[in-house]
Write a protein that holds these residues in place. Structure first.
Motif, short mmCIF file in Angstrom:
data_model
loop_
_atom_site.label_atom_id
_atom_site.label_comp_id
_atom_site.label_asym_id
_atom_site.label_seq_id
_atom_site.Cartn_x
_atom_site.Cartn_y
_atom_site.Cartn_z
N LEU A 1 -6.92 16.28 0.41
CA LEU A 1 -5.91 15.68 -0.45
C LEU A 1 -6.27 14.23 -0.69
N GLY A 2 -6.29 13.81 -1.95
CA GLY A 2 -6.59 12.42 -2.26
C GLY A 2 -6.50 12.13 -3.73
N GLY A 3 -6.33 10.85 -4.03
CA GLY A 3 -6.27 10.36 -5.40
C GLY A 3 -7.15 9.14 -5.54
N PHE A 4 -6.65 8.14 -6.27
CA PHE A 4 -7.46 6.96 -6.55
C PHE A 4 -7.76 6.11 -5.31
N GLU A 5 -7.08 6.35 -4.22
CA GLU A 5 -7.39 5.67 -2.96
C GLU A 5 -8.54 6.36 -2.24
N VAL A 6 -9.05 7.44 -2.79
CA VAL A 6 -10.13 8.29 -2.28
C VAL A 6 -9.99 8.59 -0.79
N MET B 1 0.85 -1.19 0.00
CA MET B 1 0.00 0.00 0.00
C MET B 1 0.88 1.24 0.00
N THR B 2 0.55 2.19 -0.83
CA THR B 2 1.31 3.42 -0.96
C THR B 2 0.74 4.49 -0.04
N ASP B 3 1.64 5.21 0.63
CA ASP B 3 1.18 6.33 1.45
C ASP B 3 0.88 7.52 0.54
N GLY B 4 -0.08 8.33 0.95
CA GLY B 4 -0.41 9.53 0.19
C GLY B 4 -1.31 9.25 -1.00
N PRO B 5 -1.66 10.31 -1.71
CA PRO B 5 -2.57 10.19 -2.85
C PRO B 5 -1.96 9.35 -3.97
N GLN B 6 -2.81 8.56 -4.60
CA GLN B 6 -2.37 7.71 -5.70
C GLN B 6 -2.86 8.29 -7.01
#
Length: 170
Positions: free
Chosen positions: A93-98, A1-6
């Motif tokens: 702040l967010g990306g594909f991990e919502v 799992m990646t930390d931060g926005p994906q």
């Protein structure tokens, strides 16, 4: 799992009322209404709202006509674009991990068009894995002022429908 926005930072262009066709469709689309009705306080994510939060605020206003208690969250992958909460809408702040949310509805508009086609199926799977019960995703694109649009409705099983919308006089 990646930390931060994906994901990757996109252009971030936006325009007031640009996504009105999508919002109006969503208010009346049975799968969207069912998704919103699956929770007493449905979570709705506008993923990648861009340089200004206008379309997220408009979406919240339109969807509250059918889901008055919805929790609207605008997520942006670029930390410099994240704005303060306003009008009952949270921004973060967010990306594909919502951002770890379990939304009933995700709108990801004018985001994936900036990715290579082979990347899309994996991103769809990732977004679908974040959905709450009966959740759906509206993913698509439009021109700069929202006259020509297309979008796909997805659920946990994959694509459900394709919609093309445009203004004939243009």
């Amino acid at each position: 799992m990646t930390d931060g926005p994906q994901g990757r930072i996109t252009r971030g262009t936006t325009n007031i009322n640009r996504l009105r066709r999508i919002d109006r469709w969503a208010v009346h689309a049975p799968p969207v209404r069912e998704a919103l009705g699956a929770s007493s306080r449905p979570v709705v994510v506008d993923l990648g709202y861009g340089a200004r939060p206008d379309t997220t605020l408009e979406m919240a206003r339109r969807l509250r006509a059918v889901a008055p208690d919805l929790q609207m969250v605008g997520l942006e992958i670029d930390p410099d674009r994240v704005v303060d909460d306003q009008d009952g809408v949270r921004f973060g702040l967010g990306g594909f991990e919502v951002a770890g949310l379990r939304p009933q509805l995700i709108r990801a508009f004018n985001v994936l068009r900036q990715y290579d086609e082979p990347e899309v199926a994996g991103i769809w799977r990732q977004l679908c894995s974040t959905l709450g019960p009966s959740g759906v995703i509206i993913e698509g694109t439009c021109d700069e002022i929202g006259r020509r649009c297309c979008w796909i409705l997805l659920d946990a099983d994959g694509p459900r429908s394709l919609t093309l919308a445009w203004s004939p006089e243009h």
